[in-house]
Design a protein around this motif. Sequence first.
Motif, short mmCIF file in Angstrom:
data_model
loop_
_atom_site.label_atom_id
_atom_site.label_comp_id
_atom_site.label_asym_id
_atom_site.label_seq_id
_atom_site.Cartn_x
_atom_site.Cartn_y
_atom_site.Cartn_z
N MET A 153 0.85 -1.19 0.00
CA MET A 153 0.00 0.00 0.00
C MET A 153 0.89 1.23 0.00
SD MET A 153 -3.29 -0.57 2.49
CE MET A 153 -2.28 -0.78 3.95
N MET A 154 0.50 2.22 -0.78
CA MET A 154 1.21 3.50 -0.85
C MET A 154 0.20 4.63 -0.71
SD MET A 154 4.50 2.94 -1.34
CE MET A 154 5.54 1.54 -1.78
N GLU A 155 0.42 5.52 0.23
CA GLU A 155 -0.44 6.69 0.43
C GLU A 155 0.22 7.89 -0.23
OE1 GLU A 155 -3.03 7.93 4.15
OE2 GLU A 155 -0.96 8.62 4.36
N LEU A 156 -0.48 8.50 -1.17
CA LEU A 156 0.06 9.59 -1.97
C LEU A 156 -0.80 10.83 -1.81
CD1 LEU A 156 0.67 7.51 -5.22
CD2 LEU A 156 2.37 8.05 -3.47
N GLY A 157 -0.15 11.98 -1.75
CA GLY A 157 -0.85 13.26 -1.72
C GLY A 157 -0.89 13.87 -3.11
N ILE A 158 -2.04 14.40 -3.50
CA ILE A 158 -2.23 14.96 -4.84
C ILE A 158 -2.12 16.48 -4.77
CG2 ILE A 158 -3.82 15.16 -6.79
CD1 ILE A 158 -5.11 12.57 -5.90
#
Length: 312
Positions: free
Chosen positions: A116-121
């Motif tokens: 899982m990877m949490e990315l900010g847009i």
Amino acid sequence: MGVIQRVVKPSTQRGKRALEARAPKVIENDKKTLFIHGQKTSPIGRDFLKSIYAFKRINSIYFGRKNPIFPFEEVEKLERLSKLNDTSLFALTTHSKKRPNNVILGRLFNHQVLDMMELGISDWRDLETFCKNKVGAGTKPCILFHGVGFTQSPEYVRLKSLLLDFFRGPQVTNISPAGFELAIQFTMFEGKIFMRCYKILLKKSGVEVPRVELQEIGPSLSFTLRRSKLASDDMLKTACRKPKAVLPKPVKNISKNALGTKLGRIHMTKQHLKDLQVRKTPAIKKAKKDQIQKRKMEKNLANAAKAANLVK
């Protein structure tokens, strides 16, 4: 005493086909993607899911309603949804004051969360910002990665693998140049990942090879890695294991070097060249006869010289 699990047998042909589709195979089906809205979302996160879903519409499931799912705190709900819909990839958007415009990309193995990877847009530009010249759904894209950052950290190495697995599309053996019309580019610079999408245009060039042009079609955005959850080495090795039926059968005495050249080793018995039967031609016979006469002449001269020395 253990509880004996009841074996579910299909009672209809539709149920039988559904179980056969989910059964393990030597060559697995194309991975399905699950798009989910979290408990609280933002317009940017929802637009991002809709834009990516437009590329992967054929083999995806979109949940528009809000779901109280927090993958980094508890994964049971996510794994239950994955098992219910038979999906291997997921994209979940959330929004909070601490992590605004958030999207979580992940993949599962055997309906258990693998990565899982949490990315900010940020720097978001949707599809409507660009021209109306779009590509068809289910198009297999050309994926490009730029920047040494994708190889410097284990997290970014796994992120590159996750993005490639998420956007690569269906597995095919042949691609028609006319249908090869989507290019997705990921560029890493100073801790940010820039995503750009282009349409590949084939123009006339006067020769057999067409002239290639790129036209940006969106979406356009920047990613920032916030949190990650990576699978252990043992679990990753199990997920990447290939069945024996797919592996090529080894061939004795044949190998390949680093450049891909095939090398072979031949085992032969000892050869006796003296007993080798060769073709007898007139030229060979004449040469052999001349050699025999030369030897006789040399022998006669030697005998004559020896006789002369004895006489003296």
